[in-house]
Design a protein around this motif. Structure first.
Motif, short mmCIF file in Angstrom:
data_model
loop_
_atom_site.label_atom_id
_atom_site.label_comp_id
_atom_site.label_asym_id
_atom_site.label_seq_id
_atom_site.Cartn_x
_atom_site.Cartn_y
_atom_site.Cartn_z
N ASP A 147 -67.22 -49.35 -11.90
CA ASP A 147 -66.49 -50.61 -12.06
C ASP A 147 -66.97 -51.29 -13.34
O ASP A 147 -68.12 -51.73 -13.43
N SER A 148 -66.09 -51.41 -14.33
CA SER A 148 -66.52 -51.97 -15.62
C SER A 148 -66.39 -53.48 -15.71
O SER A 148 -66.98 -54.09 -16.61
N ASP A 160 -62.60 -48.36 -12.21
CA ASP A 160 -61.48 -48.43 -13.13
C ASP A 160 -61.60 -47.37 -14.22
O ASP A 160 -62.61 -46.67 -14.32
N LEU A 161 -60.56 -47.27 -15.04
CA LEU A 161 -60.52 -46.25 -16.09
C LEU A 161 -61.62 -46.48 -17.13
O LEU A 161 -62.25 -45.53 -17.60
N ARG A 162 -61.84 -47.72 -17.49
CA ARG A 162 -62.89 -48.00 -18.48
C ARG A 162 -64.26 -47.63 -17.92
O ARG A 162 -65.13 -47.17 -18.65
N GLY A 163 -64.45 -47.81 -16.61
CA GLY A 163 -65.70 -47.39 -16.00
C GLY A 163 -65.91 -45.89 -16.13
O GLY A 163 -67.02 -45.42 -16.38
N ILE A 164 -64.82 -45.12 -15.96
CA ILE A 164 -64.93 -43.67 -16.14
C ILE A 164 -65.24 -43.33 -17.59
O ILE A 164 -66.11 -42.50 -17.88
N THR A 165 -64.54 -43.99 -18.52
CA THR A 165 -64.79 -43.74 -19.94
C THR A 165 -66.24 -44.01 -20.29
O THR A 165 -66.86 -43.26 -21.08
N ASN A 166 -66.82 -45.03 -19.69
CA ASN A 166 -68.22 -45.36 -19.96
C ASN A 166 -69.18 -44.30 -19.43
O ASN A 166 -70.35 -44.27 -19.82
N LYS A 167 -68.70 -43.43 -18.54
CA LYS A 167 -69.55 -42.39 -17.96
C LYS A 167 -69.24 -41.00 -18.52
O LYS A 167 -69.72 -39.99 -17.97
N VAL A 168 -68.49 -40.91 -19.61
CA VAL A 168 -68.17 -39.60 -20.17
C VAL A 168 -69.43 -38.84 -20.57
O VAL A 168 -69.53 -37.62 -20.37
N ALA A 169 -70.42 -39.54 -21.11
CA ALA A 169 -71.67 -38.87 -21.49
C ALA A 169 -72.35 -38.26 -20.27
O ALA A 169 -72.89 -37.14 -20.34
N TYR A 170 -72.33 -38.97 -19.15
CA TYR A 170 -72.89 -38.44 -17.90
C TYR A 170 -72.15 -37.17 -17.48
O TYR A 170 -72.77 -36.15 -17.11
N LEU A 171 -70.82 -37.20 -17.55
CA LEU A 171 -70.03 -36.05 -17.16
C LEU A 171 -70.28 -34.87 -18.09
O LEU A 171 -70.35 -33.72 -17.65
N SER A 172 -70.43 -35.16 -19.37
CA SER A 172 -70.72 -34.09 -20.33
C SER A 172 -72.08 -33.46 -20.05
O SER A 172 -72.23 -32.24 -20.05
N ASP A 173 -73.08 -34.30 -19.80
CA ASP A 173 -74.42 -33.78 -19.49
C ASP A 173 -74.43 -33.00 -18.18
O ASP A 173 -75.21 -32.06 -18.02
N LEU A 174 -73.58 -33.39 -17.26
CA LEU A 174 -73.49 -32.66 -16.00
C LEU A 174 -73.04 -31.23 -16.24
O LEU A 174 -73.49 -30.30 -15.55
N GLY A 175 -72.15 -31.03 -17.20
CA GLY A 175 -71.75 -29.67 -17.56
C GLY A 175 -70.43 -29.22 -16.99
O GLY A 175 -70.17 -28.02 -16.91
N ILE A 176 -69.57 -30.15 -16.62
CA ILE A 176 -68.28 -29.78 -16.06
C ILE A 176 -67.29 -29.41 -17.16
O ILE A 176 -67.48 -29.76 -18.33
#
Length: 575
Positions: free
Chosen positions: A37-38, A45-61
């Motif tokens: 939640d941003s 929300d979508l901006r909350g997801i965008t803020n976590k892109v680095a986390y998703l990238s580090d996760l390796g998906i």
């Protein structure tokens, strides 16, 4: 025990991935309202997801699957769609959607969006027009309206029950104020079924597919893909039922899994192939196993969900039989198989695997819940019944095995943190229509509670205020920030395994190696060995370096309820 190999893996640019990127992709499902939640309104929300892109990238998906983010009254968690070509204002805007797509693509992550074709919401412009229009009008022809039974049409056309409980029919008030026709809703009353024999319905969804594909969407997850086409004449006048025991076990039902549904997806495939690379799609289907292959056809959607491991007990014989069967079906269809243990509709597998024996029965789709504690819609009851430690241990073992299988691995947000189900939610806070319409089920809210990003602070870092579903205090133990630097955490295991998976994958084959009872051992091309111990005593591992394991070894042996990946003597890691 695990390697630090993830530190040497860089994201893959989407421009470098060919048309078959999806065949062995690791796909991470995001339930948007519960991810991040941003703006502090309690809704992800979508901006909350965008803020976590680095986390998703580090996760390796490799890809994100985004559950519905469309305008909705949330009668069914967003699967009641008001407008298929817009974003719910509580979640964001189309511009913010474009920013999310760009951010994911820059990180080498594809995006798959949910499409909900069986029904709209009752607030959709088409349905509102249907209510304001007379019988036999063009507007009503987009849906499934029928006259009622009885002297004055006061009885529903049939005695069918919806998937969420209660009648599958809802009576409307005609424009002149008199009681009128009934409309079909196989799910909630707020989800009127579309009439897929109507050309206008078909054309409008082709427009929707192009709308999102033009915005950079890489694929679609198709909700209830087997329900679109219906033979209403045979259904209403025949001796048919919507009882799950019949619906999900036979292939000649007039409402479900009809052969003519594939004409819809052939048209969709034409649209997908207009793009370079072609857009992919994966079908959510609950049909007999031999019927799945048609949805996964290259001339149709191309891939279909396989829920067999999700429904299985933690048992070596069941796992092997399911793996062999589904790889065979995938070969027949020309698709790759899919593997999944958790999603937004089922109890998290870290909890399912910790339930006591005997919590069986049937789930909402009529499938046996199993005899080894597999209770799909558990969600409530006494948390003392769950052996949380054993549940997480088994979940890790099952997931590490699954990540080594040929095909796509579908992960659900929070499972990389080891999150269990939130079993006790006050009735006043529940949101799932299953809870309100079916007295025997508490619903799916327990797997949809917002994620804990931090071990303290408001809503554990989900946002700066309260979350839309209450989070228990014990969420602090599972917070992402507490696991980020710990290589032996659940998050550390997922990151290591996903990084290795990207470097180890080869041909979509495996070879079984016979081993002792209560264990499975197979090898992937290049000499990548996978051993899972389903039993209670340690088992021997093949010679070679242990790349990753779910628990520390005991004198070189793999302990009970654990999985290890072992490098054969000639294994080469691809960079």
């Amino acid at each position: 025990m695990m390697t630090d190999i993830q530190n040497s893996v860089q994201p893959v640019s989407t421009s470098d991935i060919d048309a078959d990127w999806w065949r062995q992709a690791a796909v991470y499902q995001i339930y948007p309202r519960s991810f991040a939640d941003s703006n502090g309104d309690g809704i992800g929300d979508l901006r909350g997801i965008t803020n976590k892109v680095a986390y998703l990238s580090d996760l390796g998906i490799d890809a994100v699957w985004l559950s519905p983010f469309y305008p909705s009254a949330l009668a069914d968690g967003g699967y009641d769609v008001d407008d298929y070509r817009n974003v719910d204002p509580t979640i964001g805007t189309l511009d913010e959607f474009d920013e999310l797509v760009a951010g994911l693509h820059d990180a080498g992550i594809r995006i798959i969006v949910d499409i909900v074709p069986n029904h709209t919401s009752n607030r959709h412009a088409w349905f509102e027009e249907a209510l304001a229009s007379p019988r036999d009008s063009k507007a009503r022809a987009r849906y499934i309206f029928h006259d009622g039974r009885g002297e004055n049409g006061e009885l529903p056309p049939t005695d069918w029950t919806s998937m969420f409980g209660g009648s599958a029919w809802e009576r409307i008030t005609e424009p002149d104020g008199t009681p009128g026709q009934w409309y079909l809703h196989l799910f909630a009353p707020e989800q009127p079924d579309l009439n897929w024999d109507n050309p206008e319905v078909n054309e409008d969804f082709l427009t929707t597919l192009r709308f999102w594909s033009d915005r950079g969407v890489d694929g679609f997850r198709v909700d209830v893909a087997h329900a679109l086409k219906k033979d209403m004449a045979a259904a209403v006048h025949g001796n048919w039922t919507t009882d799950p025991d019949e619906v999900f076990t036979r292939s000649d039902h007039p409402l479900w899994d009809r052969d003519d549904v594939h004409s819809v997806y052939a048209a969709w495939r034409t649209v997908f192939d207009e793009y370079t690379p072609p857009r992919m799609a994966v079908a959510e289907v609950w049909v007999p196993p031999h019927r799945v292959t048609r949805y996964a056809s290259p001339t149709g959607l191309g891939q279909a969900f396989n829920f067999d491991l999700l429904k299985a007990d933690f048992d070596a014989d069941q796992f092997r039989r399911i793996i062999e069967t589904n790889l065979e079906y995938a070969a027949q269809s020309g698709a790759s198989s899919t593997w999944v243990f958790s999603n937004h509709d089922v109890v998290r597998h870290a909890t399912r695997y910790g339930l006591p024996k005997g919590t069986g029965g049937k789930d909402q789709h009529g499938n046996n819940k199993g005899t080894d504690g597999i209770d799909w819609l558990f969600g409530g009851g006494d948390p003392a019944e769950v052996d949380a430690e054993r549940g997480l241990r088994r979940a890790k073992a099952a997931t590490l095995l699954m990540l080594a299988l040929p095909g796509s691995a579908y992960l659900y947000q929070g499972e990389e943190l080891g999150l269990p189900e939130v079993g006790q939610i006050p009735d006043a806070d529940r949101q799932d229509p299953i809870f309100f319409r079916n007295s025997s089920e508490v619903g799916r809210d327990g797997c949809r509670v917002p994620l804990p990003w931090q071990s303290d602070g408001p809503s554990f870092g989900f946002g700066c205020g309260d979350a839309h579903l209450p989070q228990p205090e014990w969420f602090a133990e599972y917070a992402a920030n507490a696991q980020m630097s710990e290589s032996d955490s659940t998050l550390g295991l997922y990151r290591a395994a996903l990084a290795l998976r990207r470097r180890l994958q080869g041909a979509e084959t495996l070879e079984w190696i016979e081993t002792q009872d209560d264990a499975l051992h197979f090898v992937r091309p290049g000499g990548w060995h996978i051993v899972t111990n389903f039993g209670t005593s340690p088992v021997e591992l093949p010679g070679g370096d242990v790349l990753v394991s779910t628990v520390p070894l005991e004198d070189g042996r793999l302990p009970a309820e654990a999985t290890a990946w072992v490098a054969g003597p000639h294994l080469t890691l691809v960079r």
